[in-house]
Write an enzyme that holds these catalytic residues in place. Structure first.
Site, PDB file in Angstrom:
ATOM      1  CB  CYS A 299     -17.266 -11.786 -41.919  1.00 13.39           C
ATOM      2  SG  CYS A 299     -17.535 -13.189 -40.836  1.00 13.39           S
TER       3      CYS A 299
HETATM    4  C1  UGA Z   1     -14.001 -13.945 -43.794  1.00 10.61           C
HETATM    5  C2  UGA Z   1     -12.473 -13.853 -43.723  1.00 10.61           C
HETATM    6  O1  UGA Z   1     -11.901 -14.547 -44.824  1.00 10.61           O
HETATM    7  C3  UGA Z   1     -11.970 -14.457 -42.412  1.00 10.61           C
HETATM    8  O2  UGA Z   1     -10.565 -14.283 -42.317  1.00 10.61           O
HETATM    9  C4  UGA Z   1     -12.653 -13.745 -41.249  1.00 10.61           C
HETATM   10  O3  UGA Z   1     -12.286 -14.316 -40.002  1.00 10.61           O
HETATM   11  C5  UGA Z   1     -14.145 -13.878 -41.393  1.00 10.61           C
HETATM   12  O4  UGA Z   1     -14.552 -13.312 -42.647  1.00 10.61           O
HETATM   13  C6  UGA Z   1     -14.782 -13.144 -40.248  1.00 10.61           C
HETATM   14  O5  UGA Z   1     -14.668 -11.917 -40.181  1.00 10.61           O
HETATM   15  O6  UGA Z   1     -15.317 -13.793 -39.334  1.00 10.61           O
HETATM   16  P1  UGA Z   1     -15.754 -15.857 -44.389  1.00 10.61           P
HETATM   17  O7  UGA Z   1     -16.754 -14.751 -44.468  1.00 10.61           O
HETATM   18  O8  UGA Z   1     -16.084 -17.068 -43.608  1.00 10.61           O
HETATM   19  O9  UGA Z   1     -14.347 -15.314 -43.813  1.00 10.61           O
HETATM   20  O10 UGA Z   1     -15.485 -16.372 -45.870  1.00 10.61           O
HETATM   21  P2  UGA Z   1     -14.469 -16.048 -47.049  1.00 10.61           P
HETATM   22  O11 UGA Z   1     -13.848 -17.309 -47.480  1.00 10.61           O
HETATM   23  O12 UGA Z   1     -13.577 -14.929 -46.752  1.00 10.61           O
HETATM   24  O13 UGA Z   1     -15.498 -15.602 -48.194  1.00 10.61           O
HETATM   25  C7  UGA Z   1     -16.281 -14.426 -48.050  1.00 10.61           C
HETATM   26  C8  UGA Z   1     -17.058 -14.180 -49.315  1.00 10.61           C
HETATM   27  O14 UGA Z   1     -16.190 -13.760 -50.363  1.00 10.61           O
HETATM   28  C9  UGA Z   1     -17.806 -15.402 -49.864  1.00 10.61           C
HETATM   29  O15 UGA Z   1     -19.095 -15.014 -50.283  1.00 10.61           O
HETATM   30  C10 UGA Z   1     -16.956 -15.851 -51.033  1.00 10.61           C
HETATM   31  O16 UGA Z   1     -17.716 -16.496 -52.007  1.00 10.61           O
HETATM   32  C11 UGA Z   1     -16.415 -14.527 -51.529  1.00 10.61           C
HETATM   33  N1  UGA Z   1     -15.141 -14.652 -52.256  1.00 10.61           N
HETATM   34  C12 UGA Z   1     -14.011 -15.033 -51.598  1.00 10.61           C
HETATM   35  C13 UGA Z   1     -15.096 -14.382 -53.615  1.00 10.61           C
HETATM   36  O17 UGA Z   1     -16.116 -14.009 -54.236  1.00 10.61           O
HETATM   37  N2  UGA Z   1     -13.899 -14.494 -54.272  1.00 10.61           N
HETATM   38  C14 UGA Z   1     -12.766 -14.886 -53.643  1.00 10.61           C
HETATM   39  O18 UGA Z   1     -11.715 -14.968 -54.319  1.00 10.61           O
HETATM   40  C15 UGA Z   1     -12.835 -15.159 -52.272  1.00 10.61           C
END
Ligand code: UGA
Length: 433
Positions: free
Chosen positions: A271
């Protein structure tokens, strides 16, 4: 209600099973016969906590899968949850989505009943009219609000996170309904009424293009927030300051908020990278090149190289054996799309290192990307005899590693996710702390 969900990937399968769980009669439509067979057998085609249970509970009952569009008109609403992959230039390819929209239109052609076709896939606003046009072409008549009143087109972006998608579906922060006609909006009300009866959430009612822009802006804000704490984190590392201590304190300001301040290797997945690139590319297509979004990508792209450089400060990578712990783009999923593990592995190999990789669930998916890599069956096996370790995914089980590090030649650990605690006998570097 009777509802179709076209596409049984991460989003489509979660949506289909969750809608069945809300009490709707759901038909999942997918061109892949193996996926259809799995669903009808009661198995989720992807790894998502809680999804297998939902599919097992409702398959053969309120959840049915098929490759055919024949029964599309029997439903009130069709959700399109088809992948919109990135092109080389960052824009999205809506070819498969447009094809599904056209086939849905053909299935609905000549009918009498009202039907709403809703895009769940993430589609940049400038590309949305092309999807509506494909639906109208298949239908052979204009869409509701566009001179006719039978088949309506809408957008209902999803905000589910992989790894917690099933619970996110039941407890959304908001729902966004993008429609052009009132009856389409009312149909979406009916779809989500059972959910809202259990969990109160605001419903944002708008047009389809604004709905999709909300989705992009939402992801852009979150990705930029992580990039900002990583930008600050890289400076903190240079200052000898712990970014996590800083993040905890700034998160107490509720204008900033404590979430999405986990600093380290940055964002991957299906995403954020794709959506930010598509937002940049669509804005550039309209003559605006967004500097903040481009900087968010730049910071993110730099983190894997920083981790490898930090490892190289302690280990001569040429000929070294390096354990890569974690391949999934985040914990709780087997998804390796745009995982930070990919650039880390590439950079390690470019420097002449032999990589031995381990992930609790994502190995098979990474094997498709790197078939010739050595894959270990456990973190302990990966660490055994390794000259260095890179922690790429914050799986809980890595936090419990302890004596396993003793099997390393001369333990050097660079942690990209703050999962390992500093301890005696290990040279430990936190990427941004
Ligand atoms: C993300 C959004 O959070 C969702 O709301 C959205 O629906 C989704 O994309 C989408 O567009 O379908 P997702 O990609 O599943 O969800 O995962 P996240 O939990 O957001 O993490 C994304 C990335 O950011 C991961 O690689 C995670 O490790 C990283 N991240 C997240 C960080 O490095 N630090 C953080 O504090 C949070």
């Amino acid at each position: 209600m009777r509802i179709n969900v076209v596409g049984s990937g991460y989003v489509g399968t979660t949506l289909a099973a969750s809608l069945a769980d809300l009490g709707h009669e759901v038909t999942a439509i997918d061109i892949d016969e193996a996926v259809v067979a799995a669903l009808n057998d009661g198995r989720a085609p992807i790894h998502e906590p809680g999804l297998d249970e939902l599919v097992a509970e409702h398959a053969g009952g309120r959840l049915r899968a098929t490759t055919s569009y024949d029964d599309v008109p029997a439903a009130d609403v069709t959700f399109l949850a088809i992948q919109t992959p990135s092109r080389e230039d960052g824009s999205i390819d809506t070819g498969a989505l447009r094809a599904a929209a056209e086939t849905t239109g053909e299935a609905l052609a000549g009918g009498d009943d009202r039907h709403l076709v809703v895009v769940k896939s993430t589609v940049a606003p400038p590309s949305l009219p092309g999807v509506a046009d494909a639906l109208a072409t298949g239908l052979g008549e204009p869409l509701a609000g566009d001179g006719a009143d039978r088949v309506a087109f809408g957008a209902n972006p999803e905000f589910l996170r992989e790894g917690t998608a099933v619970s996110d579906f039941r407890e959304p922060d908001k729902l966004v309904f993008g429609t052009d006609v009132d009856w389409a909006d009312e149909l979406l009300d009916d779809v989500f009424a059972p959910l809202l009866a259990e969990h109160d959430a605001p419903v944002v009612r708008t047009d389809p293009a604004t709905a999709m822009t909300i989705k992009y802006a939402n992801n852009a804000f979150l990705a930029a927030k992580v990039s900002l704490i990583n930008d600050i984190g890289n400076a903190c590392k240079a200052f000898g300051v712990d970014t996590y201590e800083v993040a905890e304190a700034i998160g107490l300001d509720d204008r900033i908020g404590e979430r999405f301040l986990r600093s380290g290797l940055g964002w991957g997945g299906s995403c954020f990278p794709k959506d930010i690139s598509a937002l940049i590319s669509s804005a550039e297509g309209e003559g605006y090149s967004p500097p903040m979004l481009r900087a968010a990508v730049e910071v993110n792209d730099g983190q894997p190289a920083r981790l490898v450089a930090m490892l190289a400060d302690h280990v001569d990578l040429d000929g070294a054996r390096i354990a890569v712990l974690g391949l999934a783009f985040k914990p709780g999923t087997d998804d390796v799309r745009n995982s930070r593990a990919i650039p880390v592995i590439e950079a390690l190999r470019e420097r002449g290192a032999t990589v031995v990789a381990y992930d609790p669930v994502a190995t098979e998916n990474m094997r498709e990307r790197f078939p010739d890599l050595e894959y270990a069956d456990s973190a302990a096996d990966a660490l055994d005899g390794a000259d260095g370790a890179a922690v790429v995914t914050d799986w809980d089980e890595f936090a419990a590693l302890d004596s396993e590090f003793d099997a390393m030649a001369d333990p050097v650990v660079v942690d990209g996710r703050r999962v390992i605690e500093r301890r005696e006998g290990i040279t430990y570097e936190g990427l941004t702390w």
